[in-house]
Design a protein around this motif. Structure first.
Motif, PDB file in Angstrom:
ATOM      1  N   ASP A 108       8.546 -22.048  -0.303  1.00 55.30           N
ATOM      2  CA  ASP A 108       7.261 -22.190   0.370  1.00 55.30           C
ATOM      3  C   ASP A 108       6.234 -23.017  -0.399  1.00 55.30           C
ATOM      4  N   GLY A 109       6.496 -23.289  -1.658  1.00 51.69           N
ATOM      5  CA  GLY A 109       5.528 -23.985  -2.502  1.00 51.69           C
ATOM      6  C   GLY A 109       4.721 -22.993  -3.314  1.00 51.69           C
ATOM      7  N   LYS A 110       4.348 -23.388  -4.513  1.00 54.71           N
ATOM      8  CA  LYS A 110       3.649 -22.476  -5.416  1.00 54.71           C
ATOM      9  C   LYS A 110       2.274 -22.075  -4.900  1.00 54.71           C
ATOM     10  N   LYS A 111       1.572 -22.979  -4.240  1.00 48.81           N
ATOM     11  CA  LYS A 111       0.242 -22.635  -3.725  1.00 48.81           C
ATOM     12  C   LYS A 111       0.333 -21.537  -2.670  1.00 48.81           C
ATOM     13  N   ALA A 112       1.306 -21.636  -1.798  1.00 51.34           N
ATOM     14  CA  ALA A 112       1.466 -20.632  -0.743  1.00 51.34           C
ATOM     15  C   ALA A 112       1.813 -19.273  -1.327  1.00 51.34           C
ATOM     16  N   VAL A 113       2.657 -19.257  -2.342  1.00 53.20           N
ATOM     17  CA  VAL A 113       3.045 -17.999  -2.970  1.00 53.20           C
ATOM     18  C   VAL A 113       1.851 -17.379  -3.689  1.00 53.20           C
ATOM     19  N   GLY A 114       1.045 -18.194  -4.354  1.00 54.05           N
ATOM     20  CA  GLY A 114      -0.135 -17.701  -5.054  1.00 54.05           C
ATOM     21  C   GLY A 114      -1.166 -17.103  -4.119  1.00 54.05           C
ATOM     22  N   ARG A 115      -1.356 -17.698  -2.953  1.00 52.05           N
ATOM     23  CA  ARG A 115      -2.321 -17.180  -1.974  1.00 52.05           C
ATOM     24  C   ARG A 115      -1.841 -15.877  -1.361  1.00 52.05           C
ATOM     25  N   ARG A 116      -0.540 -15.681  -1.306  1.00 53.44           N
ATOM     26  CA  ARG A 116       0.036 -14.533  -0.629  1.00 53.44           C
ATOM     27  C   ARG A 116      -0.196 -13.227  -1.384  1.00 53.44           C
ATOM     28  N   GLY A 117      -0.306 -13.257  -2.690  1.00 56.32           N
ATOM     29  CA  GLY A 117      -0.365 -12.042  -3.494  1.00 56.32           C
ATOM     30  C   GLY A 117      -1.685 -11.299  -3.395  1.00 56.32           C
ATOM     31  N   GLY A 118      -1.696 -10.081  -3.928  1.00 58.64           N
ATOM     32  CA  GLY A 118      -2.920  -9.321  -4.075  1.00 58.64           C
ATOM     33  C   GLY A 118      -3.415  -8.576  -2.866  1.00 58.64           C
ATOM     34  N   LYS A 119      -2.578  -8.252  -1.912  1.00 57.50           N
ATOM     35  CA  LYS A 119      -3.029  -7.572  -0.709  1.00 57.50           C
ATOM     36  C   LYS A 119      -2.977  -6.051  -0.812  1.00 57.50           C
ATOM     37  N   ALA A 120      -2.205  -5.527  -1.739  1.00 57.46           N
ATOM     38  CA  ALA A 120      -2.081  -4.081  -1.878  1.00 57.46           C
ATOM     39  C   ALA A 120      -3.311  -3.515  -2.583  1.00 57.46           C
ATOM     40  N   GLY A 121      -3.609  -2.262  -2.312  1.00 61.35           N
ATOM     41  CA  GLY A 121      -4.720  -1.604  -2.994  1.00 61.35           C
ATOM     42  C   GLY A 121      -4.380  -1.322  -4.448  1.00 61.35           C
ATOM     43  N   ASP A 122      -5.361  -0.870  -5.205  1.00 63.83           N
ATOM     44  CA  ASP A 122      -5.144  -0.548  -6.598  1.00 63.83           C
ATOM     45  C   ASP A 122      -4.249   0.680  -6.721  1.00 63.83           C
ATOM     46  N   TYR A 123      -3.245   0.573  -7.582  1.00 64.01           N
ATOM     47  CA  TYR A 123      -2.362   1.720  -7.807  1.00 64.01           C
ATOM     48  C   TYR A 123      -3.126   2.902  -8.395  1.00 64.01           C
ATOM     49  N   GLU A 124      -4.212   2.637  -9.102  1.00 59.20           N
ATOM     50  CA  GLU A 124      -4.997   3.724  -9.688  1.00 59.20           C
ATOM     51  C   GLU A 124      -5.553   4.665  -8.620  1.00 59.20           C
ATOM     52  N   ASP A 125      -5.726   4.163  -7.405  1.00 59.99           N
ATOM     53  CA  ASP A 125      -6.253   4.983  -6.307  1.00 59.99           C
ATOM     54  C   ASP A 125      -5.168   5.796  -5.608  1.00 59.99           C
ATOM     55  N   TRP A 126      -3.897   5.542  -5.921  1.00 65.81           N
ATOM     56  CA  TRP A 126      -2.788   6.240  -5.283  1.00 65.81           C
ATOM     57  C   TRP A 126      -2.539   7.577  -5.973  1.00 65.81           C
ATOM     58  N   THR A 127      -1.980   8.526  -5.236  1.00 65.69           N
ATOM     59  CA  THR A 127      -1.568   9.792  -5.838  1.00 65.69           C
ATOM     60  C   THR A 127      -0.235   9.581  -6.552  1.00 65.69           C
ATOM     61  N   VAL A 128       0.088  10.497  -7.456  1.00 65.65           N
ATOM     62  CA  VAL A 128       1.361  10.411  -8.179  1.00 65.65           C
ATOM     63  C   VAL A 128       2.528  10.493  -7.193  1.00 65.65           C
ATOM     64  N   ASP A 129       2.400  11.353  -6.175  1.00 66.15           N
ATOM     65  CA  ASP A 129       3.471  11.464  -5.177  1.00 66.15           C
ATOM     66  C   ASP A 129       3.702  10.146  -4.453  1.00 66.15           C
ATOM     67  N   LYS A 130       2.632   9.451  -4.087  1.00 71.21           N
ATOM     68  CA  LYS A 130       2.759   8.150  -3.410  1.00 71.21           C
ATOM     69  C   LYS A 130       3.345   7.101  -4.351  1.00 71.21           C
ATOM     70  N   LEU A 131       2.953   7.134  -5.618  1.00 73.38           N
ATOM     71  CA  LEU A 131       3.507   6.194  -6.592  1.00 73.38           C
ATOM     72  C   LEU A 131       5.007   6.420  -6.772  1.00 73.38           C
ATOM     73  N   ARG A 132       5.423   7.688  -6.844  1.00 72.97           N
ATOM     74  CA  ARG A 132       6.852   8.002  -6.982  1.00 72.97           C
ATOM     75  C   ARG A 132       7.619   7.575  -5.728  1.00 72.97           C
ATOM     76  N   GLU A 133       7.004   7.759  -4.587  1.00 65.67           N
ATOM     77  CA  GLU A 133       7.622   7.343  -3.328  1.00 65.67           C
ATOM     78  C   GLU A 133       7.848   5.828  -3.314  1.00 65.67           C
TER      79      GLU A 133
ATOM     80  N   ARG B 157      11.754   7.671 -12.532  1.00 72.10           N
ATOM     81  CA  ARG B 157      10.417   7.849 -11.958  1.00 72.10           C
ATOM     82  C   ARG B 157       9.987   9.310 -11.880  1.00 72.10           C
ATOM     83  N   SER B 158      10.928  10.234 -11.739  1.00 73.33           N
ATOM     84  CA  SER B 158      10.547  11.640 -11.568  1.00 73.33           C
ATOM     85  C   SER B 158       9.907  12.219 -12.828  1.00 73.33           C
ATOM     86  N   GLY B 159      10.212  11.670 -13.987  1.00 72.52           N
ATOM     87  CA  GLY B 159       9.630  12.165 -15.225  1.00 72.52           C
ATOM     88  C   GLY B 159       8.449  11.353 -15.718  1.00 72.52           C
ATOM     89  N   MET B 160       8.049  10.353 -14.950  1.00 75.31           N
ATOM     90  CA  MET B 160       6.948   9.485 -15.390  1.00 75.31           C
ATOM     91  C   MET B 160       5.589  10.058 -15.023  1.00 75.31           C
TER      92      MET B 160
END
Length: 89
Positions: free
Chosen positions: A39-64, A74-77
Motif C-alpha cells: 500500500d505504500g509507507k504513507k498509507a500504512v503510517g496514516r492507518r495506525g493509532g485507531k485503538a484506545g489506550d491500553y491503560e484504559d482497558w481492564t486486565v480481563d480485556k487485555l488478556r482477552e 498471558r494468564s500470569g501477566m
C-alpha cells in the motif's frame, strides 16, 4: 537468516530488517513490511493509532486481546506486562 534474504513471504526486506533491529517480533515486522510494500509507507503510517489506550482497558480485556493474537504466558501477566506484550507483538 542473512539480512535481506527472508524468502518470498517478505515483500520489503529493508523495512523488515529495520523493524527487527528495533525489536519488533518477526510476525509484526512481516505484517508491516508487507503492508508497506503493498500500500505504500504513507498509507500504512496514516492507518495506525485507531485503538484506545491500553491503560484504559481492564486486565480481563487485555488478556482477552492477548489470547486473540496468541501471546503466551498471558494468564500470569500483570497489567503492565500485558500492555508491553500487546504493544510489542
Amino acid at each position: 537468516m542473512p539480512r535481506g534474504q527472508h524468502g518470498s513471504s517478505i515483500k520489503d526486506d529493508k523495512t523488515y530488517d529495520a523493524l527487527r533491529d528495533e525489536g519488533a517480533s518477526k510476525e509484526k515486522a512481516a505484517r508491516i513490511a508487507n503492508a508497506s510494500a503493498r500500500d505504500g509507507k504513507k498509507a500504512v503510517g496514516r492507518r495506525g493509532g485507531k485503538a484506545g489506550d491500553y491503560e484504559d482497558w481492564t486486565v480481563d480485556k487485555l488478556r482477552e486481546r492477548a489470547a486473540e493474537i496468541g501471546i503466551d504466558g498471558r494468564s500470569g501477566m500483570r497489567k503492565g506486562e500485558l500492555i508491553k506484550a500487546l504493544r510489542n507483538h
